[in-house]
Write a protein that holds these residues in place. Sequence first.
Motif, PDB file in Angstrom:
ATOM      1  N   THR A   1       0.818  -1.202   0.000  1.00 23.57           N
ATOM      2  CA  THR A   1       0.000   0.000   0.000  1.00 23.57           C
ATOM      3  C   THR A   1       0.858   1.260   0.000  1.00 23.57           C
ATOM      4  O   THR A   1       1.819   1.380   0.760  1.00 23.57           O
TER       5      THR A   1
ATOM      6  N   LEU B   1      -9.942   7.878   2.035  1.00 20.88           N
ATOM      7  CA  LEU B   1     -10.257   6.968   3.136  1.00 20.88           C
ATOM      8  C   LEU B   1     -10.277   7.787   4.419  1.00 20.88           C
ATOM      9  O   LEU B   1      -9.312   8.492   4.721  1.00 20.88           O
TER      10      LEU B   1
ATOM     11  N   VAL C   1     -14.468   6.233   1.060  1.00 17.56           N
ATOM     12  CA  VAL C   1     -14.722   5.132   1.979  1.00 17.56           C
ATOM     13  C   VAL C   1     -14.687   5.632   3.417  1.00 17.56           C
ATOM     14  O   VAL C   1     -13.732   6.305   3.836  1.00 17.56           O
TER      15      VAL C   1
ATOM     16  N   ILE D   1      -3.559   4.675  -2.109  1.00 17.46           N
ATOM     17  CA  ILE D   1      -4.615   5.431  -1.439  1.00 17.46           C
ATOM     18  C   ILE D   1      -4.211   6.896  -1.485  1.00 17.46           C
ATOM     19  O   ILE D   1      -3.145   7.276  -0.971  1.00 17.46           O
TER      20      ILE D   1
ATOM     21  N   GLN E   1     -18.822   4.520   0.000  1.00 22.99           N
ATOM     22  CA  GLN E   1     -19.140   3.565   1.053  1.00 22.99           C
ATOM     23  C   GLN E   1     -19.199   4.350   2.354  1.00 22.99           C
ATOM     24  O   GLN E   1     -18.167   4.716   2.908  1.00 22.99           O
TER      25      GLN E   1
ATOM     26  N   ARG F   1      -6.814   2.378  -5.137  1.00 20.67           N
ATOM     27  CA  ARG F   1      -7.583   1.383  -4.371  1.00 20.67           C
ATOM     28  C   ARG F   1      -8.666   2.080  -3.576  1.00 20.67           C
ATOM     29  O   ARG F   1      -9.797   1.621  -3.502  1.00 20.67           O
ATOM     30  N   LYS F   2      -8.300   3.194  -2.973  1.00 23.65           N
ATOM     31  CA  LYS F   2      -9.256   4.110  -2.356  1.00 23.65           C
ATOM     32  C   LYS F   2      -8.754   5.513  -2.627  1.00 23.65           C
ATOM     33  O   LYS F   2      -7.602   5.836  -2.330  1.00 23.65           O
TER      34      LYS F   2
ATOM     35  N   TYR G   1      -5.643   9.787   3.133  1.00 26.09           N
ATOM     36  CA  TYR G   1      -6.116   9.074   4.319  1.00 26.09           C
ATOM     37  C   TYR G   1      -6.100  10.046   5.488  1.00 26.09           C
ATOM     38  O   TYR G   1      -5.067  10.614   5.824  1.00 26.09           O
TER      39      TYR G   1
ATOM     40  N   CYS H   1     -11.497   5.157 -10.256  1.00 23.69           N
ATOM     41  CA  CYS H   1     -11.051   4.672  -8.949  1.00 23.69           C
ATOM     42  C   CYS H   1     -11.766   3.364  -8.613  1.00 23.69           C
ATOM     43  O   CYS H   1     -12.900   3.129  -9.025  1.00 23.69           O
ATOM     44  N   ASP H   2     -11.099   2.533  -7.825  1.00 18.70           N
ATOM     45  CA  ASP H   2     -11.752   1.319  -7.349  1.00 18.70           C
ATOM     46  C   ASP H   2     -12.843   1.709  -6.359  1.00 18.70           C
ATOM     47  O   ASP H   2     -14.029   1.528  -6.628  1.00 18.70           O
ATOM     48  N   ASP H   3     -12.469   2.267  -5.214  1.00 18.86           N
ATOM     49  CA  ASP H   3     -13.424   2.851  -4.271  1.00 18.86           C
ATOM     50  C   ASP H   3     -13.110   4.339  -4.172  1.00 18.86           C
ATOM     51  O   ASP H   3     -11.990   4.704  -3.801  1.00 18.86           O
TER      52      ASP H   3
END
Length: 332
Positions: free
Chosen positions: A52, A109, A130, A79, A155, A105-106, A82, A125-127
Motif C-alpha cells: 500500500t 479513506l 470510503v 490510497i 461507502q 484502491r481508495k 487518508y 477509482c476502485d473505491d
Amino acid sequence: VDICLSGDTILIGTGVYPQIVNSEHYGRNLTILGVDIDSCVIDVSGFPLEPTVWVFTFQDNLNIENMTFKTRLGSTEHIAIYTFGSAFNHNIVNIKNVNFLGIFRKAILMSNTAGSILNCYFYACDDAIVGPEYTNSQPMLIYNNLFNRVNTGVQADYSKIVGNSFIDTYVYAVSFNDFFGYFVDVKNNFLHGRNYDVGVNNVPNSIENNIIINFARGITMRPGTRVVNNVIMKAREYAIYTRHPLTTAYVNYNCFYNNGTLTNDTALFNLDTTIYYTADPMFENQDSNNYLLQMFSPLIDAGDPNILDVDGTRSDVGLYGGPFGQSYEYKD
C-alpha cells in the motif's frame, strides 16, 4: 509539513510531484492549496503497485483544494488521501475541487473524520470515498462531486450525499456499512450504472429525489428507510429489492419506469399499499443527459405533499424536486 504551525497554508505551485506526504501531528489547522487543479499534480503512477502507498496521510484539521492526484490505470494498492482523528477526538477535513485520476484502491479513506467533500472528480477509482464514520459532529457532507467509471462511489457510515453525479458505475453508487454505519441520507443525486449490482445499497435513512438508472437493482432496501420522489429506470432485475418486510419503511411517490420487475417479493413489499407511478417521466432530452421534466410530465407536483420544491409548490418527482432541487421553466 511537520514543521508547520497551526493556521499555516502550504501553497503548491505548478508542477508534477511524485511525492508522498505522511504527517504524524494531530490538532493543527492546516490548508494545502494548489495554484491550479490541472497544473498542480501529485503523480504516484511510477510507484510500485503494492504494498500500500499512502500518498497524503494526516491527523490534522485540514483543508485541501485545487490539485490533482494521479496514478496508473492498472490495479494498484494506492490510497490518495487518508485522514483520521485521534482515539477520542475527530478531526475536521474539507476537500474541495480536487481530481482523483486512475485506479486508486481508495481515493479518499476517512476514519473518525468530519467535514466535507465538495466539487471533486473521481475517474476510474476502485473505491472513491470510503468510511466517513460516526462522530459527535454533523455527518460528512458529500456534495456536487462527479464519479466516472468507478467501481464503488461512496461507502458511507455517516454522511449526507447530495447533488452528486455517478456515471457508468460498476458496483455500487452508494453503499452503507451494515456493521458500523450510523446515518446516511441520499438526496438529489444522478446515479447511472452499467447494468451491474445496485444503485443505492442498504441506506438506512432517506433516499429522496434521485434518478437511479441502469443498474441490476435500483435500491436494495432495509427496514425503516424513507424512499420518496425517486425515478428508478431500466433496472435489469428489480427496481426495489428486499430480504426484509418493509412494513416500517415508507416507500411512496416514486416512479418505476421500464424496469425488469418492480420488486423481488410482493409479500415483503406490498405494491397495493404503495403510491407509485409507472408512466414515462417525460424528460426534456435524456439522450443529452437532460433530466428536466417537460411541461406535461406526470411527475410535476406529484411528489410527497409534505415536501416542497424550492419555489414553494408541491415537490416534483425526480432529480430537480424537493428543497435541494432547482426551479426552472417547464418546456413543451
